[in-house]
Enzyme design. Structure first.
Site, PDB file in Angstrom:
ATOM      1  N   CYS A 454      60.082 -59.106  37.838  1.00 28.91           N
ATOM      2  CA  CYS A 454      58.630 -58.902  37.724  1.00 28.91           C
ATOM      3  C   CYS A 454      57.904 -60.227  37.542  1.00 28.91           C
ATOM      4  CB  CYS A 454      58.305 -57.950  36.580  1.00 28.91           C
ATOM      5  SG  CYS A 454      59.019 -58.436  34.996  1.00 28.91           S
ATOM      6  N   HIS A 827      57.967 -57.713  30.122  1.00 26.60           N
ATOM      7  CA  HIS A 827      57.584 -57.341  31.490  1.00 26.60           C
ATOM      8  C   HIS A 827      56.327 -58.106  31.881  1.00 26.60           C
ATOM      9  CE1 HIS A 827      57.170 -54.960  35.089  1.00 26.60           C
ATOM     10  NE2 HIS A 827      55.979 -54.521  34.722  1.00 26.60           N
TER      11      HIS A 827
END
Length: 996
Positions: A454, A827
């Site tokens: 990510c 994330h």
């Protein structure tokens, strides 16, 4: 004595008279007695207990048995032998057709008096076999409960070894056949108690024999997944699942959903029957198991099962909200079913006719449970309104019903929708649409996460949304000797023109992978961005120039070409320059060095630093010149405009923050030229933009981006161990170091240094401070006289005599957010918008491109949220408030785009001229063909999948809609909507409907 007792019991005397006579017989039984008399009394008491036609007779039999078992143990053990018990269990007791139902109670009563006898082990062995045989005969719930009570009190009688697994499995099969034939409330409560005893036995066994859990669950799944049974298994099976340890859930669900031997029809049957378990009032954690299985099916993309089950069961689940005793679990399941069913409005629209009635019933109930349910239901309804807009006629009655209830904000709605969807790739569900779907409604394409990538996906999307850079990359000529830039061009081209909802960046990842990164581990996106830009820059320096095509087509003047073609694309787009000056505080000699940069790494000021704001992100009072104490020899500074910061001492208040504009050094003798107060910070224009300024204004205990920039550019005192070696003094001296921006990049990248190394834990920790982000940022750029005259030759305002600052305005275009508390985990996702020079078809005024209005830049340009494969619409409000709603989600890397101005006019003109002549970038032939072939392949994949799914769904058994509860509630206006034990209404009939 036995004859006397029998005569008394069978007589017609009143019970109180009988009781007195029986008491005398029982007292006499406590005395020594020959074995023949004991045997006779035991036979009579056994007969009374097992075949007595009244409760009174059975009680007398029980009392006599207990007395003889206690006072005559040897005779009792001789009577209560293995052969007698085997006869009782296999043949029963009493005349044919009227066999006693109390055999198990009798055995349980007698066992307590033989536990220490030599025959105990033989009796236990017999009972282990017989209880297994009994269970295999599928006894009634009442008899099963008696077996469970016996084994719970005497666990020595529980089967062992392989027989234990068989016993558990057969007991579950018994539960699966339990039915309550009566609708009376007392009978129902008795039935529930019986089920609870049986499932409680399983819990006891599983606690001591954990190896029996999985085989038992396998048997349970076999029962509920069977397609051959004429009658559906009992909802009492829900009582079994509640005792399965939750830590086994992930493994069990994973095994089920990945078992190829289980057909889709069996799986659909199983999950459908599990959803029916929300009706079971005694179940705990049933909702967790149902949701876990639904999520497991979504993970393996069994969407046809999920869709069929949801559409057939969602109304039944919704109806259970009427009953307080099962409301919490039903609401959890309903929330997941609705929030995950995001590919179509069909499931939500099934509920629309029933919502107003349910809301009215819950309001009428007037309990804490109903009030909490109403709030959560209203939140759910607004999420569905947001997701499936465009049905005003259908939604009007529902909106009227919930108008008095709280409305969740947009971020809450997006969070709920984003967290529960079956899949973030909308096109995976394309085959279930009436027509084939293409990209999401945003028109943007996501990037597949290849395993903690990510960090790369967020950076690529931010670079892609930098439209000037994207156009330049897409215009790259074929055969340019830049392999990494070519891969980036292909990736950008697919993001621009692919029909897929998300594409895999695997090829680009392998080409741009920093060699020190650990595969599969989370990485620092800022570190990746620096490495990527450096690679692209170095690659172009040693290969062909990317602007060669512009040179050949003579789109640039010779002056512009000379000024810009000696730069790489990375330098043109992201490159800025900064002057670092160090002044010796003894001789006042100044040494300077100019450095190029592609991003500014902004550290956080100390916590005691005063950075509070007032009317704008950078307060006016912080912008004026800041003077600090001169050195001890003040004569050296007579008439000098040089200023320096006093080194703070322990206990002193921190010196006020020096603003960006006043950090330049003037040479002795030159006039100081402080800039105007409103030249730096955020745009202070009145009107709509002020709303954003107020949102971005930092609270007293928080920071803003201008605060961090000011801190970055503020003077630094070099003393003690950090003394500066002055060449003029030829020794280490106290000095002052300051940085000045001398050339603003086209795209300004700011990295907020949130990660610092903690020597105590030996880990990088994260600074979670909220930093307000201005949508418009003004920076002072130091401009030399000759540069001012050359670059701004067509500008009539803003030039300054001598060394002076020029204001450069930047618009926010991307924010990369890190969610988590460590750089090694968490994330990344990013918010982005396209900032372009949207100029009407008019000529630039005075040769300077006219910038887009503040209103257009701030309000009309759409924000997007890129989260790996998922792309959704967003807003600047969401960008500003993300940390307020989610404290671990903090802005990390910011991209700002420079507005057309005097310093950047040449580059903007070149880009604008190229855009007018070429329009959208034209791709070379090989790239166009590759995209076209992949789009055709994708459509063929969709078409094939749609045909397969359509054929599959038509073969599935259709489940009837189940709506008795709400229909009953509609007919019975006096009902409170709850079952009678909890809410005082509904009657026994409604309670029976709840359980069954």
């Amino acid at each position: 004595m036995d004859k006397i007792l029998e005569a008394v019991v069978m007589s017609s005397y009143p019970n109180n008279v009988k009781q007195g006579l029986v008491r005398r017989v029982i007292e006499a039984a406590k005395q020594p007695m020959d074995s023949e008399q004991c045997w006779s009394m035991l036979e009579l008491s056994t007969k009374l207990y097992l075949t007595g036609d009244t409760k009174y007779k059975r009680e007398i039999g029980k009392e006599v048995l207990e007395v003889y078992g206690h006072y005559h143990p040897e005779e009792f053990e001789e009577f209560f032998n293995v052969r007698f018990l085997l006869s009782l269990l296999q043949e029963g007791y009493g005349p044919l057709g009227k066999r006693s139902h109390y055999v198990l109670d009798y055995i349980q009563l007698g066992l307590q008096f033989v536990l220490e006898s030599p025959s105990a082990n033989s009796i236990f062995s017999l009972l282990r076999i017989e209880v297994l045989r009994k269970v295999c005969e599928r006894p009634s719930p009442k008899q099963c409960a008696k077996i469970s009570k016996l084994l719970t009190q005497h666990p020595q009688c529980i089967p062992t070894g392989k027989h234990l697994l068989l016993f558990c499995q057969q007991l579950i099969r018994c539960i699966g056949q339990f039915q309550c034939v009566s609708e009376g409330e007392e009978e129902i409560m008795e039935f529930l108690e019986q089920v609870n005893k049986v499932s409680g036995l399983l819990q006891r066994i599983w606690r001591t024999q954990t190896s029996a859990i999985l085989p038992s669950l396998k048997e349970l799944f076999t029962i509920i997944s069977s397609t051959e049974e004429q009658e559906a298994p009992s909802n009492a099976l829900a009582s079994v699942v509640q005792f399965v340890p939750l830590e086994l859930m992930d493994g069990v669900i994973r095994n089920l959903t990945n078992d190829d031997s289980i057909t889709d029809v069996q799986m659909m049957m199983a999950i459908g029957r599990m959803i029916d378990w929300v009706s079971w009032p005694l179940g705990k954690n049933i909702d967790k198991w149902i949701i876990a299985l639904l999520k497991g099916l979504a993970a393996v993309k069994k969407f046809s099962i999920l869709i069929e089950v949801t559409l057939s069961k969602i109304e039944k689940v919704f109806s259970k909200l009427l009953y307080p005793i099962v409301r919490e679990g039903a609401l959890s399941v309903l929330q997941y079913m609705l929030l995950s069913f995001q590919h179509s409005h069909e499931a939500f629209h099934l509920l629309l006719p029933h919502i107003p009635r349910l809301v009215a019933s819950l309001k009428k109930e007037d309990s804490n449970s109903a009030a909490s349910c109403l709030e959560q239901l209203a939140e759910l309804i607004h999420c569905m309104f947001f997701r499936f807009s465009g049905f005003p006629d259908l939604y009007e009655p529902v909106l009227e019903a919930v108008k008095a209830l709280p409305i969740p904000n947009e971020d809450r709605i997006k969070h709920l929708l984003g967290q529960n969807a079956w899949t973030s790739q909308k096109n995976e569900l394309a085959c279930f649409y009436p027509r084939l779907a293409s990209k999401s409604e945003t028109g943007k394409i996501g990037l597949i996460n290849l395993g903690n990538t990510c960090y790369m996906n967020s950076i690529i999307q931010s670079l892609f949304m930098a439209s000037d850079f994207r156009h330049s990359v897409l215009n790259l000529t074929e055969g340019n000797s830049q392999p990494l830039m070519t891969k980036l061009q292909w990736l950008f081209a697919f993001l621009e023109h692919s029909q897929r909802p998300a594409i895999s960046p695997e090829s680009f990842l392998s080409a741009s992978w920093p060699p020190w990164f650990t595969p599969g581990a989370q990485q620092d996106c800022s570190e990746y961005l620096k490495y990527l830009l450096d690679r692209l820059h170095e690659e172009e320096k040693t290969g062909k120039r990317i602007y060669q095509k512009l040179k050949e087509s003579s789109l640039m003047s010779q002056v512009v070409e000379h000024h810009y073609l000696n730069k790489t694309l990375i330098e043109k787009m992201f490159g800025g320059k900064m002057m670092t000056k160090i002044r010796c505080l003894k001789c006042l000699n100044v040494s300077s060095r100019e450095e190029a940069f592609t991003d500014l790494s902004l550290a956080f000021p100390p916590s005691d630093r005063n950075v509070c704001g007032s009317t704008s992100v950078l307060p006016v009072e912080e912008i004026g010149p800041q003077f600090i104490e001169p050195p001890e020899n003040a004569g050296q500074l007579t008439g000098s405009p040089w200023v320096r910061r006093k080194a703070p001492k322990a206990g002193d208040h921190a010196a006020p923050l020096m603003s960006v504009e006043t950090l330049g050094f003037q040479e002795p003798g030159e006039a100081a030229n402080p800039v105007r107060a409103n030249d730096v910070g955020v745009d202070a224009a009145k009107g709509p933009v002020s709303a954003f300024e107020e949102q971005a204004c930092a609270p007293k205990d928080s920071r803003s981006v201008p605060d961090l920039i000011n801190y970055f550019l503020s003077p630094e005192r070099l003393t003690a161990e950090n003394k500066y070696h002055c060449e003029k003094c030829a020794s280490l001296q106290d000095a002052e170091k300051v940085a000045e921006l001398t050339e603003g990049p086209h795209y300004l990248i700011l990295t907020l240094l949130r990660f610092s190394f903690d020597p105590r834990t030996m880990k990088r920790k994260k600074i979670l401070d909220n930093v307000s982000i201005p949508v418009v940022l003004k920076l002072p750029i130091l401009v030399a006289p000759e540069e001012t005259e050359e670059v701004c030759q067509r500008g009539k305002s803003g030039s300054v005599p001598g060394n002076g600052f020029m204001t450069v305005v930047y618009d926010l275009c991307s924010v990369v957010v890190h969610s988590g508390i460590s750089s090694e985990s968490g994330h990344y996702y990013c918010y982005s918008r396209e900032c372009t020079d949207t100029v009407p078809q008019g000529q630039p005024q005075d040769g300077v491109p006219k910038p887009a209005s503040d209103k257009q830049l701030d309000f009309e340009i759409q924000w997007y949220l890129f989260n790996d494969t998922r792309v959704s619409f967003s807003s600047f409000e969401s960008v500003s408030n993300v940390t307020s709603f989610f404290p671990k989600d903090t802005a990390y890397v910011l991209f700002y785009r420079q507005r057309p101005g005097r310093q950047s006019c040449l580059l903007h003109e070149a880009l604008a001229e190229a855009g007018r002549l070429h329009g959208e970038p034209s791709l070379h032939k090989d790239l166009m063909e590759a995209i076209s072939k992949d789009n055709i392949l994708f459509l063929q994949e969709q078409e094939k999948e749609a045909r397969n799914r359509a054929a599959y769904i038509s073969a599935l058994p259709k489940s009837p809609l189940w709506w008795r509860d709400l229909d009953r509630d509609k007919d019975d206006d006096s009902s409170s909507g709850g079952c009678s034990p909890a809410a005082g209404g509904g009657g026994s009939g409604s309670f029976h409907g709840l359980v069954f």
